[in-house]
Design an enzyme around this catalytic site. Structure first.
Site, PDB file in Angstrom:
ATOM      1  N   SER A  79       0.867  -1.182   0.000  1.00 36.58           N
ATOM      2  CA  SER A  79       0.000   0.000   0.000  1.00 36.58           C
ATOM      3  C   SER A  79       0.902   1.229   0.000  1.00 36.58           C
ATOM      4  O   SER A  79       1.522   1.565   1.014  1.00 36.58           O
ATOM      5  CB  SER A  79      -0.912   0.007   1.231  1.00 36.58           C
ATOM      6  OG  SER A  79      -1.828  -1.058   1.168  1.00 36.58           O
ATOM      7  N   LYS A 105       0.460   5.562   8.178  1.00 37.00           N
ATOM      8  CA  LYS A 105       1.056   5.791   6.868  1.00 37.00           C
ATOM      9  C   LYS A 105      -0.012   5.911   5.782  1.00 37.00           C
ATOM     10  O   LYS A 105       0.015   6.818   4.948  1.00 37.00           O
ATOM     11  CB  LYS A 105       2.027   4.653   6.555  1.00 37.00           C
ATOM     12  CG  LYS A 105       2.676   4.700   5.180  1.00 37.00           C
ATOM     13  CD  LYS A 105       1.972   3.802   4.177  1.00 37.00           C
ATOM     14  CE  LYS A 105       1.985   2.348   4.568  1.00 37.00           C
ATOM     15  NZ  LYS A 105       1.334   1.480   3.545  1.00 37.00           N
ATOM     16  N   LYS A 150      -7.288   1.806  -2.734  1.00 36.50           N
ATOM     17  CA  LYS A 150      -6.831   1.337  -1.423  1.00 36.50           C
ATOM     18  C   LYS A 150      -6.803   2.485  -0.416  1.00 36.50           C
ATOM     19  O   LYS A 150      -7.155   2.310   0.760  1.00 36.50           O
ATOM     20  CB  LYS A 150      -5.438   0.710  -1.524  1.00 36.50           C
ATOM     21  CG  LYS A 150      -4.857   0.244  -0.182  1.00 36.50           C
ATOM     22  CD  LYS A 150      -5.754  -0.778   0.523  1.00 36.50           C
ATOM     23  CE  LYS A 150      -5.268  -1.127   1.927  1.00 36.50           C
ATOM     24  NZ  LYS A 150      -4.041  -1.918   1.964  1.00 36.50           N
TER      25      LYS A 150
END
Length: 296
Positions: free
Chosen positions: A99, A242, A174
Protein backbone atom coordinates in the site's frame (compact mmCIF):
# COMPACT_ATOMS: atom_id res chain seq x y z
CA UNK A 1 7.04 -30.02 -13.60
CA UNK A 2 4.34 -27.43 -12.96
CA UNK A 3 3.05 -25.43 -15.92
CA UNK A 4 2.25 -22.55 -13.57
CA UNK A 5 4.47 -19.45 -13.70
CA UNK A 6 7.41 -19.29 -11.30
CA UNK A 7 6.81 -16.71 -8.58
CA UNK A 8 9.30 -14.60 -6.63
CA UNK A 9 7.85 -13.19 -3.42
CA UNK A 10 9.56 -10.21 -1.80
CA UNK A 11 8.40 -9.28 1.71
CA UNK A 12 7.20 -11.94 4.14
CA UNK A 13 5.53 -9.99 6.91
CA UNK A 14 2.14 -10.36 8.59
CA UNK A 15 0.41 -10.35 5.21
CA UNK A 16 3.14 -11.59 2.90
CA UNK A 17 3.86 -14.88 4.66
CA UNK A 18 0.33 -16.34 4.56
CA UNK A 19 -0.25 -14.99 1.06
CA UNK A 20 2.89 -16.65 -0.30
CA UNK A 21 1.90 -19.87 1.45
CA UNK A 22 -1.50 -19.79 -0.26
CA UNK A 23 0.26 -19.65 -3.62
CA UNK A 24 2.32 -22.69 -2.64
CA UNK A 25 -0.87 -24.51 -1.67
CA UNK A 26 -2.28 -23.64 -5.09
CA UNK A 27 0.66 -25.35 -6.76
CA UNK A 28 2.93 -22.42 -7.54
CA UNK A 29 6.71 -22.66 -7.22
CA UNK A 30 7.53 -19.75 -4.90
CA UNK A 31 10.99 -18.38 -4.18
CA UNK A 32 11.03 -15.79 -1.43
CA UNK A 33 13.31 -13.14 -0.04
CA UNK A 34 13.10 -10.98 3.05
CA UNK A 35 15.56 -9.63 5.60
CA UNK A 36 14.24 -11.78 8.45
CA UNK A 37 15.76 -15.26 8.57
CA UNK A 38 12.87 -16.80 10.51
CA UNK A 39 10.41 -15.70 7.82
CA UNK A 40 12.53 -17.42 5.18
CA UNK A 41 12.59 -20.56 7.30
CA UNK A 42 8.79 -20.40 7.56
CA UNK A 43 8.51 -20.16 3.76
CA UNK A 44 10.84 -23.12 3.27
CA UNK A 45 8.85 -25.16 5.81
CA UNK A 46 5.70 -24.44 3.79
CA UNK A 47 7.31 -25.79 0.62
CA UNK A 48 8.83 -22.64 -0.83
CA UNK A 49 12.45 -21.80 -1.60
CA UNK A 50 14.43 -19.26 0.41
CA UNK A 51 16.72 -17.06 -1.70
CA UNK A 52 19.98 -15.60 -0.41
CA UNK A 53 19.37 -12.26 -2.11
CA UNK A 54 16.69 -10.28 -3.87
CA UNK A 55 18.52 -10.66 -7.17
CA UNK A 56 18.60 -14.44 -6.77
CA UNK A 57 14.89 -14.54 -5.95
CA UNK A 58 13.73 -12.64 -9.04
CA UNK A 59 16.25 -13.80 -11.64
CA UNK A 60 14.23 -16.71 -13.09
CA UNK A 61 10.75 -15.60 -12.02
CA UNK A 62 7.85 -15.18 -14.41
CA UNK A 63 5.94 -13.18 -11.77
CA UNK A 64 7.50 -11.03 -9.05
CA UNK A 65 5.22 -10.08 -6.17
CA UNK A 66 6.19 -7.46 -3.61
CA UNK A 67 4.50 -6.88 -0.27
CA UNK A 68 6.43 -4.32 1.78
CA UNK A 69 5.34 -1.54 4.18
CA UNK A 70 5.57 1.75 2.26
CA UNK A 71 6.74 3.69 -0.81
CA UNK A 72 10.40 4.01 0.32
CA UNK A 73 10.59 0.23 0.76
CA UNK A 74 9.16 -0.36 -2.72
CA UNK A 75 11.67 2.06 -4.21
CA UNK A 76 14.53 0.42 -2.29
CA UNK A 77 13.77 -3.06 -3.65
CA UNK A 78 12.81 -1.94 -7.17
CA UNK A 79 15.68 0.35 -8.13
CA UNK A 80 19.47 0.18 -8.07
CA UNK A 81 21.94 -2.51 -9.18
CA UNK A 82 20.60 -5.05 -6.68
CA UNK A 83 16.95 -4.20 -7.32
CA UNK A 84 14.14 -5.91 -9.16
CA UNK A 85 14.31 -3.87 -12.36
CA UNK A 86 18.00 -4.66 -12.90
CA UNK A 87 17.70 -8.36 -12.12
CA UNK A 88 14.28 -9.58 -13.27
CA UNK A 89 14.09 -10.89 -16.81
CA UNK A 90 12.50 -8.91 -19.61
CA UNK A 91 8.86 -9.90 -19.98
CA UNK A 92 8.36 -10.64 -16.29
CA UNK A 93 5.27 -9.33 -14.55
CA UNK A 94 5.87 -7.29 -11.40
CA UNK A 95 2.84 -7.16 -9.08
CA UNK A 96 3.25 -4.73 -6.21
CA UNK A 97 0.72 -5.57 -3.50
CA UNK A 98 2.08 -3.02 -1.01
CA UNK A 99 0.00 0.00 0.00
CA UNK A 100 1.89 3.02 -1.34
CA UNK A 101 1.22 6.35 -3.00
CA UNK A 102 -0.43 6.29 -6.44
CA UNK A 103 2.45 8.37 -7.82
CA UNK A 104 5.02 5.83 -6.66
CA UNK A 105 3.11 3.13 -8.55
CA UNK A 106 2.92 5.22 -11.71
CA UNK A 107 6.64 6.03 -11.56
CA UNK A 108 7.49 2.35 -11.05
CA UNK A 109 5.38 1.31 -14.03
CA UNK A 110 7.13 3.84 -16.26
CA UNK A 111 10.61 2.80 -15.12
CA UNK A 112 9.80 -0.90 -15.49
CA UNK A 113 8.43 -0.43 -19.01
CA UNK A 114 11.85 0.81 -20.11
CA UNK A 115 13.26 -2.54 -18.92
CA UNK A 116 10.57 -4.61 -20.64
CA UNK A 117 8.93 -5.46 -17.31
CA UNK A 118 5.15 -5.23 -16.94
CA UNK A 119 3.67 -3.83 -13.72
CA UNK A 120 0.40 -3.99 -11.81
CA UNK A 121 -0.32 -2.18 -8.57
CA UNK A 122 -2.54 -4.52 -6.56
CA UNK A 123 -2.97 -3.51 -2.92
CA UNK A 124 -5.28 -5.60 -0.77
CA UNK A 125 -7.82 -5.27 2.01
CA UNK A 126 -8.85 -7.88 4.54
CA UNK A 127 -6.05 -7.86 7.07
CA UNK A 128 -4.17 -10.86 8.38
CA UNK A 129 -7.32 -12.98 8.63
CA UNK A 130 -8.19 -12.27 5.01
CA UNK A 131 -4.65 -13.15 3.95
CA UNK A 132 -4.71 -16.45 5.86
CA UNK A 133 -8.15 -17.39 4.54
CA UNK A 134 -7.37 -16.25 0.96
CA UNK A 135 -10.43 -14.01 0.90
CA UNK A 136 -8.71 -10.66 0.33
CA UNK A 137 -10.19 -7.86 -1.72
CA UNK A 138 -7.64 -6.99 -4.42
CA UNK A 139 -7.84 -3.61 -6.15
CA UNK A 140 -5.69 -3.46 -9.28
CA UNK A 141 -4.23 -0.73 -11.47
CA UNK A 142 -2.62 -1.39 -14.85
CA UNK A 143 -3.29 -2.81 -18.29
CA UNK A 144 -6.17 -5.20 -18.91
CA UNK A 145 -3.98 -7.83 -20.60
CA UNK A 146 -1.65 -7.95 -17.61
CA UNK A 147 -4.60 -8.10 -15.22
CA UNK A 148 -6.08 -11.03 -17.15
CA UNK A 149 -2.72 -12.84 -17.09
CA UNK A 150 -2.43 -12.31 -13.33
CA UNK A 151 -5.98 -13.33 -12.46
CA UNK A 152 -5.16 -16.97 -11.60
CA UNK A 153 -2.53 -15.72 -9.14
CA UNK A 154 -4.99 -13.28 -7.62
CA UNK A 155 -7.64 -16.00 -7.34
CA UNK A 156 -5.29 -17.99 -5.09
CA UNK A 157 -5.07 -14.98 -2.77
CA UNK A 158 -8.44 -13.30 -2.71
CA UNK A 159 -12.13 -13.36 -3.44
CA UNK A 160 -12.97 -9.88 -4.76
CA UNK A 161 -10.61 -9.01 -7.62
CA UNK A 162 -11.25 -5.84 -9.63
CA UNK A 163 -9.32 -3.87 -12.23
CA UNK A 164 -9.91 -0.28 -11.13
CA UNK A 165 -8.18 1.56 -13.98
CA UNK A 166 -4.67 2.48 -15.19
CA UNK A 167 -1.48 2.40 -13.13
CA UNK A 168 -2.00 3.97 -9.71
CA UNK A 169 -5.75 3.34 -9.64
CA UNK A 170 -5.42 0.36 -7.32
CA UNK A 171 -3.53 2.51 -4.85
CA UNK A 172 -6.14 5.27 -5.05
CA UNK A 173 -8.92 2.80 -4.26
CA UNK A 174 -6.83 1.34 -1.42
CA UNK A 175 -6.40 4.82 0.04
CA UNK A 176 -10.19 5.24 0.02
CA UNK A 177 -10.52 1.82 1.62
CA UNK A 178 -8.20 2.80 4.45
CA UNK A 179 -10.15 6.00 5.02
CA UNK A 180 -13.40 4.05 5.35
CA UNK A 181 -11.86 1.42 7.62
CA UNK A 182 -10.28 3.97 9.96
CA UNK A 183 -13.49 5.98 10.34
CA UNK A 184 -15.45 2.76 10.88
CA UNK A 185 -13.07 1.52 13.58
CA UNK A 186 -13.21 4.89 15.30
CA UNK A 187 -17.03 4.83 15.29
CA UNK A 188 -17.04 1.28 16.67
CA UNK A 189 -14.56 2.24 19.38
CA UNK A 190 -16.71 5.19 20.46
CA UNK A 191 -19.78 2.94 20.55
CA UNK A 192 -17.94 0.38 22.70
CA UNK A 193 -16.98 2.98 25.31
CA UNK A 194 -20.49 4.43 25.28
CA UNK A 195 -22.06 1.00 25.74
CA UNK A 196 -19.75 -0.03 28.58
CA UNK A 197 -20.14 3.22 30.47
CA UNK A 198 -23.91 2.80 30.14
CA UNK A 199 -23.73 -0.62 31.82
CA UNK A 200 -24.86 -2.61 28.77
CA UNK A 201 -23.63 -6.17 28.15
CA UNK A 202 -21.02 -5.43 25.48
CA UNK A 203 -21.04 -8.87 23.85
CA UNK A 204 -24.82 -8.87 23.46
CA UNK A 205 -24.79 -5.31 22.14
CA UNK A 206 -22.15 -6.04 19.52
CA UNK A 207 -24.06 -9.13 18.40
CA UNK A 208 -27.26 -7.24 17.78
CA UNK A 209 -25.50 -4.27 16.20
CA UNK A 210 -23.72 -6.65 13.85
CA UNK A 211 -27.05 -7.96 12.59
CA UNK A 212 -28.45 -4.55 11.70
CA UNK A 213 -27.55 -1.59 9.53
CA UNK A 214 -24.63 -0.81 11.85
CA UNK A 215 -23.10 -4.17 10.97
CA UNK A 216 -19.92 -4.18 8.91
CA UNK A 217 -16.93 -6.33 8.08
CA UNK A 218 -14.93 -4.12 10.43
CA UNK A 219 -17.31 -4.80 13.32
CA UNK A 220 -17.35 -8.53 12.58
CA UNK A 221 -13.57 -8.81 12.27
CA UNK A 222 -12.75 -6.58 15.25
CA UNK A 223 -15.54 -7.66 17.64
CA UNK A 224 -13.28 -9.88 19.75
CA UNK A 225 -10.50 -7.28 19.75
CA UNK A 226 -12.90 -4.78 21.30
CA UNK A 227 -14.50 -7.29 23.65
CA UNK A 228 -11.26 -8.73 25.02
CA UNK A 229 -8.96 -5.73 24.54
CA UNK A 230 -6.79 -7.95 22.39
CA UNK A 231 -4.70 -5.69 20.18
CA UNK A 232 -2.33 -8.29 18.77
CA UNK A 233 -1.45 -6.74 15.41
CA UNK A 234 -3.32 -7.93 12.36
CA UNK A 235 -2.81 -4.48 10.85
CA UNK A 236 -0.66 -2.12 12.86
CA UNK A 237 -1.47 1.45 13.83
CA UNK A 238 1.90 2.44 12.30
CA UNK A 239 0.77 1.22 8.88
CA UNK A 240 -2.67 2.79 9.11
CA UNK A 241 -0.99 6.07 10.06
CA UNK A 242 1.06 5.79 6.87
CA UNK A 243 -2.04 5.01 4.79
CA UNK A 244 -4.02 7.94 6.18
CA UNK A 245 -1.11 10.18 5.25
CA UNK A 246 -1.42 8.87 1.69
CA UNK A 247 -5.15 9.51 1.45
CA UNK A 248 -5.06 12.98 3.04
CA UNK A 249 -2.22 14.04 0.74
CA UNK A 250 -3.92 12.60 -2.35
CA UNK A 251 -7.23 14.23 -1.40
CA UNK A 252 -5.52 17.59 -1.04
CA UNK A 253 -4.01 17.16 -4.50
CA UNK A 254 -7.39 16.53 -6.18
CA UNK A 255 -9.31 19.03 -4.03
CA UNK A 256 -11.44 16.56 -2.05
CA UNK A 257 -12.44 17.54 1.50
CA UNK A 258 -12.06 14.85 4.16
CA UNK A 259 -13.32 16.52 7.36
CA UNK A 260 -14.05 13.34 9.34
CA UNK A 261 -11.07 11.52 7.86
CA UNK A 262 -8.75 14.33 8.91
CA UNK A 263 -9.92 14.05 12.53
CA UNK A 264 -9.45 10.28 12.57
CA UNK A 265 -6.02 10.68 11.00
CA UNK A 266 -5.07 12.95 13.91
CA UNK A 267 -6.39 10.42 16.42
CA UNK A 268 -4.36 7.64 14.78
CA UNK A 269 -1.29 9.87 14.86
CA UNK A 270 -1.88 10.66 18.52
CA UNK A 271 -2.22 6.99 19.39
CA UNK A 272 1.06 6.29 17.61
CA UNK A 273 2.78 9.14 19.46
CA UNK A 274 1.67 7.58 22.76
CA UNK A 275 3.58 4.40 21.95
CA UNK A 276 0.75 2.28 20.53
CA UNK A 277 1.98 2.19 16.93
CA UNK A 278 2.77 -1.52 17.07
CA UNK A 279 -0.75 -2.48 18.14
CA UNK A 280 -3.64 -3.51 15.91
CA UNK A 281 -5.65 -0.59 14.53
CA UNK A 282 -8.58 -1.67 16.71
CA UNK A 283 -6.48 -0.09 19.49
CA UNK A 284 -8.18 3.17 18.51
CA UNK A 285 -10.39 2.04 21.39
CA UNK A 286 -7.54 2.98 23.73
CA UNK A 287 -7.63 6.55 22.46
CA UNK A 288 -11.36 6.85 23.12
CA UNK A 289 -10.89 5.37 26.59
CA UNK A 290 -8.20 7.91 27.41
CA UNK A 291 -10.38 10.76 26.19
CA UNK A 292 -13.17 9.38 28.39
CA UNK A 293 -10.99 9.52 31.49
CA UNK A 294 -10.06 5.84 31.72
CA UNK A 295 -6.59 4.66 32.67
CA UNK A 296 -5.19 2.41 29.91
Amino acid sequence: MSSLPKVAWIGLGIMGSPMSENLIKAGYEVTGYTLERQKLERLAAAGGTAAASLAEAVRDADVVITMVPASPHVEAIAYGPDGILENARSGALLIDMSSITPQTSMDLAAAAKAKGIRVLDAPVSGGEAGAVEAVLSIMVGGDRADFDAARPVFEALGRTIVLCGPHGSGQTVKAANQLIVAVNIQACAEAVVFLEKSGVDLGAALDVLGGGLAGSTVLARKRDNFLHRDFTPGFRIDLHHKDLGIVTDAARTVGAALPVGAVVAQLVGSLRAQGDGGLDHSALLRSVERLSGDQV
